[in-house]
Design a protein around this motif. Structure first.
Motif, PDB file in Angstrom:
ATOM      1  N   TYR B 462       0.834  -1.213   0.000  1.00  0.00           N
ATOM      2  CA  TYR B 462       0.000   0.000   0.000  1.00  0.00           C
ATOM      3  C   TYR B 462       0.864   1.256   0.000  1.00  0.00           C
ATOM      4  CZ  TYR B 462      -3.562   3.364   1.276  1.00  0.00           C
ATOM      5  OH  TYR B 462      -4.395   4.453   1.270  1.00  0.00           O
ATOM      6  N   HIS B 463       1.884   1.232   0.853  1.00  0.00           N
ATOM      7  CA  HIS B 463       2.757   2.399   0.968  1.00  0.00           C
ATOM      8  C   HIS B 463       3.441   2.708  -0.375  1.00  0.00           C
ATOM      9  CE1 HIS B 463       5.765   5.194   2.447  1.00  0.00           C
ATOM     10  NE2 HIS B 463       6.715   4.411   1.964  1.00  0.00           N
ATOM     11  N   LEU B 464       4.026   1.673  -0.971  1.00  0.00           N
ATOM     12  CA  LEU B 464       4.740   1.882  -2.228  1.00  0.00           C
ATOM     13  C   LEU B 464       3.791   2.358  -3.322  1.00  0.00           C
ATOM     14  CD1 LEU B 464       7.184  -1.158  -2.212  1.00  0.00           C
ATOM     15  CD2 LEU B 464       7.740   1.241  -1.848  1.00  0.00           C
ATOM     16  N   ARG B 465       2.593   1.820  -3.319  1.00  0.00           N
ATOM     17  CA  ARG B 465       1.600   2.210  -4.309  1.00  0.00           C
ATOM     18  C   ARG B 465       1.229   3.687  -4.145  1.00  0.00           C
ATOM     19  NH1 ARG B 465      -3.426   1.955  -4.356  1.00  0.00           N
ATOM     20  NH2 ARG B 465      -4.305   1.994  -6.437  1.00  0.00           N
ATOM     21  N   GLU B 466       1.072   4.065  -2.893  1.00  0.00           N
ATOM     22  CA  GLU B 466       0.674   5.444  -2.601  1.00  0.00           C
ATOM     23  C   GLU B 466       1.718   6.450  -3.057  1.00  0.00           C
ATOM     24  OE1 GLU B 466      -2.395   6.758  -1.191  1.00  0.00           O
ATOM     25  OE2 GLU B 466      -2.694   4.816  -2.184  1.00  0.00           O
ATOM     26  N   ILE B 467       2.991   6.096  -2.907  1.00  0.00           N
ATOM     27  CA  ILE B 467       4.038   7.050  -3.308  1.00  0.00           C
ATOM     28  C   ILE B 467       4.373   6.907  -4.795  1.00  0.00           C
ATOM     29  CG2 ILE B 467       5.052   7.176  -0.995  1.00  0.00           C
ATOM     30  CD1 ILE B 467       7.330   5.371  -2.154  1.00  0.00           C
ATOM     31  N   GLY B 468       3.611   6.095  -5.507  1.00  0.00           N
ATOM     32  CA  GLY B 468       3.824   5.983  -6.954  1.00  0.00           C
ATOM     33  C   GLY B 468       4.990   5.088  -7.317  1.00  0.00           C
ATOM     34  N   ALA B 469       5.320   4.167  -6.414  1.00  0.00           N
ATOM     35  CA  ALA B 469       6.412   3.233  -6.724  1.00  0.00           C
ATOM     36  C   ALA B 469       5.843   1.824  -6.746  1.00  0.00           C
ATOM     37  CB  ALA B 469       7.511   3.356  -5.666  1.00  0.00           C
ATOM     38  N   GLN B 470       5.085   1.516  -7.796  1.00  0.00           N
ATOM     39  CA  GLN B 470       4.516   0.167  -7.898  1.00  0.00           C
ATOM     40  C   GLN B 470       5.657  -0.855  -7.838  1.00  0.00           C
ATOM     41  OE1 GLN B 470       1.845  -1.613  -8.053  1.00  0.00           O
ATOM     42  NE2 GLN B 470       0.108  -0.247  -8.419  1.00  0.00           N
ATOM     43  N   PRO B 471       5.574  -1.808  -6.911  1.00  0.00           N
ATOM     44  CA  PRO B 471       6.697  -2.749  -6.751  1.00  0.00           C
ATOM     45  C   PRO B 471       7.098  -3.453  -8.047  1.00  0.00           C
ATOM     46  CG  PRO B 471       5.130  -2.998  -4.956  1.00  0.00           C
ATOM     47  CD  PRO B 471       4.535  -2.014  -5.898  1.00  0.00           C
ATOM     48  N   LEU B 472       6.114  -3.784  -8.880  1.00  0.00           N
ATOM     49  CA  LEU B 472       6.450  -4.519 -10.107  1.00  0.00           C
ATOM     50  C   LEU B 472       7.345  -3.704 -11.040  1.00  0.00           C
ATOM     51  CD1 LEU B 472       6.016  -7.160 -11.652  1.00  0.00           C
ATOM     52  CD2 LEU B 472       4.038  -6.114 -12.736  1.00  0.00           C
ATOM     53  N   ARG B 473       7.210  -2.374 -10.985  1.00  0.00           N
ATOM     54  CA  ARG B 473       8.060  -1.548 -11.839  1.00  0.00           C
ATOM     55  C   ARG B 473       9.528  -1.708 -11.471  1.00  0.00           C
ATOM     56  NH1 ARG B 473       5.375   1.256 -15.511  1.00  0.00           N
ATOM     57  NH2 ARG B 473       3.261   1.918 -14.999  1.00  0.00           N
ATOM     58  N   ILE B 474       9.772  -2.044 -10.218  1.00  0.00           N
ATOM     59  CA  ILE B 474      11.154  -2.237  -9.785  1.00  0.00           C
ATOM     60  C   ILE B 474      11.606  -3.672 -10.035  1.00  0.00           C
ATOM     61  CG2 ILE B 474      12.705  -2.138  -7.795  1.00  0.00           C
ATOM     62  CD1 ILE B 474      10.745  -0.028  -6.628  1.00  0.00           C
ATOM     63  N   SER B 475      10.731  -4.638  -9.754  1.00  0.00           N
ATOM     64  CA  SER B 475      11.178  -6.037  -9.785  1.00  0.00           C
ATOM     65  C   SER B 475      11.101  -6.656 -11.177  1.00  0.00           C
ATOM     66  CB  SER B 475      10.334  -6.874  -8.831  1.00  0.00           C
ATOM     67  OG  SER B 475       9.006  -6.955  -9.300  1.00  0.00           O
ATOM     68  N   PHE B 476      10.407  -6.004 -12.107  1.00  0.00           N
ATOM     69  CA  PHE B 476      10.187  -6.634 -13.411  1.00  0.00           C
ATOM     70  C   PHE B 476      11.500  -6.977 -14.116  1.00  0.00           C
ATOM     71  CE2 PHE B 476       9.140  -6.550 -17.996  1.00  0.00           C
ATOM     72  CZ  PHE B 476       8.192  -7.546 -18.004  1.00  0.00           C
ATOM     73  N   LYS B 477      12.430  -6.031 -14.085  1.00  0.00           N
ATOM     74  CA  LYS B 477      13.690  -6.272 -14.798  1.00  0.00           C
ATOM     75  C   LYS B 477      14.472  -7.439 -14.186  1.00  0.00           C
ATOM     76  CE  LYS B 477      15.830  -2.368 -12.331  1.00  0.00           C
ATOM     77  NZ  LYS B 477      14.651  -1.893 -11.574  1.00  0.00           N
ATOM     78  N   TRP B 478      14.339  -7.625 -12.873  1.00  0.00           N
ATOM     79  CA  TRP B 478      15.026  -8.776 -12.251  1.00  0.00           C
ATOM     80  C   TRP B 478      14.487 -10.075 -12.817  1.00  0.00           C
ATOM     81  CZ3 TRP B 478      13.513  -7.238  -6.554  1.00  0.00           C
ATOM     82  CH2 TRP B 478      14.125  -6.011  -6.226  1.00  0.00           C
ATOM     83  N   MET B 479      13.149 -10.149 -12.888  1.00  0.00           N
ATOM     84  CA  MET B 479      12.537 -11.413 -13.308  1.00  0.00           C
ATOM     85  C   MET B 479      12.774 -11.685 -14.793  1.00  0.00           C
ATOM     86  SD  MET B 479       9.048 -11.746 -11.100  1.00  0.00           S
ATOM     87  CE  MET B 479       8.264 -10.195 -11.452  1.00  0.00           C
ATOM     88  N   VAL B 480      12.663 -10.623 -15.629  1.00  0.00           N
ATOM     89  CA  VAL B 480      12.864 -10.842 -17.069  1.00  0.00           C
ATOM     90  C   VAL B 480      14.262 -11.389 -17.348  1.00  0.00           C
ATOM     91  CG1 VAL B 480      13.103  -9.680 -19.287  1.00  0.00           C
ATOM     92  CG2 VAL B 480      11.163  -9.203 -17.857  1.00  0.00           C
ATOM     93  N   ARG B 481      15.239 -10.952 -16.565  1.00  0.00           N
ATOM     94  CA  ARG B 481      16.598 -11.452 -16.775  1.00  0.00           C
ATOM     95  C   ARG B 481      16.916 -12.643 -15.885  1.00  0.00           C
ATOM     96  NH1 ARG B 481      20.792  -6.480 -17.027  1.00  0.00           N
ATOM     97  NH2 ARG B 481      19.796  -5.248 -18.656  1.00  0.00           N
ATOM     98  N   ALA B 482      15.931 -13.187 -15.206  1.00  0.00           N
ATOM     99  CA  ALA B 482      16.140 -14.292 -14.259  1.00  0.00           C
ATOM    100  C   ALA B 482      17.224 -13.921 -13.243  1.00  0.00           C
ATOM    101  CB  ALA B 482      16.481 -15.588 -14.979  1.00  0.00           C
ATOM    102  N   PHE B 483      17.267 -12.642 -12.858  1.00  0.00           N
ATOM    103  CA  PHE B 483      18.186 -12.084 -11.855  1.00  0.00           C
ATOM    104  C   PHE B 483      19.639 -12.040 -12.328  1.00  0.00           C
ATOM    105  CE2 PHE B 483      14.632 -12.752  -8.989  1.00  0.00           C
ATOM    106  CZ  PHE B 483      14.724 -11.673  -8.132  1.00  0.00           C
ATOM    107  N   SER B 484      19.876 -12.415 -13.574  1.00  0.00           N
ATOM    108  CA  SER B 484      21.244 -12.382 -14.071  1.00  0.00           C
ATOM    109  C   SER B 484      21.703 -10.933 -14.173  1.00  0.00           C
ATOM    110  CB  SER B 484      21.300 -13.050 -15.440  1.00  0.00           C
ATOM    111  OG  SER B 484      22.556 -12.866 -15.998  1.00  0.00           O
TER     112      SER B 484
END
Lengths: 231, 557
Positions: B462-484
């Motif tokens: 909720y907090h991250l959403r409220e400040i406009g930092a949707q968690p997926l926007r941060i974690s997406f690049k990790w997952m697409v590259r399989a964390f490499s």
């Protein structure tokens, strides 16, 4: 087992809803589809195939021909068959489904009419139905070729006792030869779906171009074609 | 009842994470009968597949050769040859091949289902993937036109020689690539996923509660923690793991030595299934290369080397537009990475050969994506003049080379490195950049990540959403590259061990959520997207296994 598609007439889906359709806010949770067979005598149902579209549970009622005097009766032949394990999510929502005779609750002979009762308890989906509905009856059995008995089991008296001395048992030899023959046949029949995967380049074709500008097209044998065709 | 849905085959030794089967379905009447016919369908499919393989030819040759042996008798020919295969180890090879088929290919689908149904059962997903592909092609085409570069050309002999001479030092080449740009980056792909909608789904008003939370709006089924616990049971707190230094009374070497000993035994047995089970607890560094090759069923025979050489020849003879994209990508990503810059030359070799490998096209049978088609000049739209471009059908995007980079630590011969990468790609990595409803597909991973965070860290979400930092926007690049490129390499390899061990990419989403949980206190204090990104910028100090274990097994639920 062979099967024959039965020509059928699928009537339009009827949504069941409490209250006035126009004013009531909620969406119907039950839809009924009638299937009739106008151009065919009562038949034995073999299989029902369809593509699901967001139906969670399926009940099928069947009307069977009994006799000339008594009116045909409705029976439930499938009750609440689960097509979507979790009605709120996509699992199974657009799957192809086959239902067979042996899965039904009653026997499926002399079918006159079918009624599919579709249910979707989740309010999240705008509509639900079944598509590409096909009904099958059992096709004619493939004629099995039978040999006369004398052909496969020669009479003992016909065997010549004179030649048997010093020779291997003919029945054993014949079974071994048959096995060898079967092996070679198997090898001959081995077709494969796997490609050998050779990368082939042919010089016969000009440059491939999604959008190759004319001025950069090469003059000499620079043109080739990637062949995805495998040998 | 019979629903032709993916289902765990009876021949499967382990419960696979990929295809959950509701128990109620299996218990239905008539299921036994159906299961049997399913099984025979599956067997027929595998037999068909293996018949064209190299292994089949080898087995046949061995069978012929064995006829010379005294212990093979004519009257019990079949049994004797079977026995011979068992003793000589060929049976094991066949087993591994069958196991690999079971792991890679989806089960035969309903006979009425069209082939595209096997690629992706949901129509709207197929459409979305189709229009995404069109966009990529358009961008590729316009780059072609802008730069006046053909898609493909044959190199002049002089250039061919030059390239051959510097094959092992392609990194020294500094072509001017300033005009090239990556066809797309993970960020662009995320936008597509965010806009993905089911047209039959109540997206509008108050009825839908999901609309107001995460970014992914597609109602796919994802696992919750109890289901994940069941799936990843070998990661439990009371099971030894490589990659965790517990300071208990028992010294860690005790477990490690024992684990190495078992690993050697597994390798001696040459059994893929056993290796896959073993690797769930992590692989010792010294055995990893061999264990991965065993699980991926890579044989490394002379003909594989030959095949690689053939691909190399194709690279040398022809110049493709995608080569420049590969160069650009390696320069932008791996060459700038502290861990991977030394492998720059390897990366060129592997990726250039990969782009020419038409055997990669085979994976499009079960991938929701389809290879781009191009037509011979003047024959636009004529099917018989259609060719796939690039020859392997895969257009590299920004960060693609990071799928290869970590493997460079394991394999030093380029052809082995190449084989492993190709197998990893057609089994796992393709799912990270195609739109599908598969549990290991990127859409499901994103949804799993968001759902885990919402369920177990609602305040943080909720907090991250409220400040406009949707968690997926941060974690997406990790997952697409399989964390490499994000984790330290030893940690990354421990993570990929689990991907191979469970034959599933879901562990990526769990780890992404675990990272947020681990940094939750700091994240609760940030007030902007940039600050949140700064908190999560450096993951290289994280230890993967403790994070996964704590998130899955020690979170109070």
């Amino acid at each position: 087992m062979s099967r024959l598609s039965v020509p059928c007439h699928v009537k339009g889906a009827v949504a069941l809803q409490v209250g006035d359709m126009r004013t009531f806010q909620g969406r119907p949770g039950v839809v009924v589809i009638d299937v009739t067979f106008p151009s065919i005598e009562p038949f034995e149902l073999q299989e029902i195939t369809f593509k699901n579209y967001y139906t969670a549970f399926l009940t099928i009622r069947v009307r069977q021909h009994t006799s000339a005097h008594t009116p045909a009766k409705w029976m439930t032949c499938l009750r609440d068959c689960c097509l979507m394990p979790d009605p709120h999510s996509e699992d199974g929502a657009q799957e192809y489904v086959s239902l067979f005779k042996h899965q039904m609750l009653c026997d499926m002979t002399r079918v006159l009419e079918l009624r599919l009762i579709l249910r979707q308890p989740s309010p999240l989906w705008l509509s639900f139905t079944v598509e590409e509905l096909q009904i099958y009856q059992q096709g004619p059995k493939s004629p099995s070729v039978t040999f006369p008995k004398w052909l496969s089991h020669p009479m003992p008296c016909e065997q010549s006792a004179l030649l048997l001395e010093g020779l291997p048992d003919p029945s054993r030899v014949s079974s071994e030869v048959q096995q060898m023959w079967a092996l070679t046949e198997m090898i001959r029949a081995s077709h494969t779906s796997t490609r050998i995967g050779r990368f082939d380049v042919s010089y016969l074709f000009p440059l491939l171009g999604l959008h190759c500008p004319e001025q950069v097209r090469p003059h000499s044998p620079l043109c080739y074609r990637w062949m995805a065709v495998m040998t | 009842m019979k629903c032709h849905r993916p289902r765990v085959g009876p021949g499967r030794p382990f419960s696979s994470c990929w295809r959950p089967v509701p128990a109620a379905w299996r218990a239905r009447a008539g299921e036994m009968l159906q299961e049997e016919s399913d099984l025979s369908l599956l067997i027929a499919q595998i037999v068909q597949k293996l018949k064209g393989s190299n292994l089949y030819a080898q087995l046949e040759r061995q069978a012929w050769a064995s006829l010379q042996r005294p212990e093979i008798r004519l009257e019990s020919l079949k049994e004797d040859i079977k026995e011979f295969f068992k003793i000589s180890g060929w049976e094991k090879k066949l087993q591994n091949a069958v196991y690999s088929e079971l792991n890679v290919y989806p089960l035969p689908s309903h006979p009425a289902a069209p082939p595209e149904h096997l690629k992706e059962p949901l129509v709207y997903m197929r459409k979305a993937q189709g229009s995404w592909e069109k966009r990529i092609l358009k961008s590729l085409n316009s780059m072609c036109t802008e730069l006046s570069i053909p898609l493909a050309r044959k190199r002049p002999v002089g250039q061919q020689k030059e390239l051959l001479n510097k094959w092992n030092e392609m990194g020294t080449d500094e072509p001017d690539l300033s005009l090239f740009r990556p066809v797309y980056a993970p960020k662009d792909f995320l936008e597509v996923l965010i806009n993905l909608r089911n047209p039959n789904y109540e997206n509008g008003d108050s009825l839908s509660f999901r609309t107001h939370l995460g970014l992914i709006q597609v109602p796919l089924k994802v696992k919750d923690i109890p289901e994940l616990k069941e799936c990843f049971v070998e990661l439990g707190l009371n099971i030894g793991q490589l990659g965790i230094d517990d300071s208990t009374q028992v010294p860690p070497e005790f477990f490690e030595n024992e684990h190495v000993r078992i690993g050697q035994k597994v390798l001696a047995e040459q059994d893929s299934a056993a290796a896959q089970q073993y690797i769930r607890q992590g692989s010792p560094t010294a055995l990893r290369a061999e264990l991965w090759a065993l699980i991926l069923n890579i044989s490394s025979q002379p003909e594989d080397l030959l095949y690689y050489e053939q691909l190399k020849t194709n690279v040398i003879q022809h110049d493709l537009l995608v080569d420049s994209l590969i160069y650009k990508d390696v320069k932008l990503t791996a060459s700038n990475d502290d861990y991977y810059f030394v492998f720059e030359d390897y990366l060129y070799q592997v990726l250039l050969c990969f782009s020419r490998d038409t055997s990669v096209l085979g994976h499009f049978a079960y991938n929701s994506a389809s290879p781009p088609k191009s037509y011979i000049r003047g024959k636009l739209g004529l099917e018989e003049y259609a060719v796939f471009y690039p020859p392997n059908g895969v257009i590299p995007f920004h960060g693609f080379s990071m799928y290869v980079a970590p493997l460079c630590f394991l394999y030093h011969e380029p052809y082995k490195l190449y084989q492993t990468f190709r197998e990893m790609y057609v089994r796992f990595f393709f799912r990270l950049h195609s739109i599908s409803s598969h549990p290991s597909g990127i859409v499901s991973l994103c949804l799993l990540f968001e759902t885990l965070l919402q369920t177990y860290l609602p305040q943080l979400f909720y907090h991250l959403r409220e400040i406009g930092a949707q968690p997926l926007r941060i974690s997406f690049k990790w997952m697409v590259r399989a964390f490499s490129g994000y984790l330290a390499t030893d940690q990354l390899l421990l993570l990929w061990d689990r991907i191979l061990g469970y034959n599933s990419l879901e562990v990526l989403a769990v780890l992404a959520a675990a990272v947020f949980a681990f940094r939750a206190v700091n994240l609760m204090e940030v007030t902007s997207l940039a600050a949140a990104e700064a908190v999560l910028a450096d993951l290289s100090t994280l230890k993967v296994m403790p994070l996964l274990q704590i998130f899955l097994f020690a979170t109070v639920t």
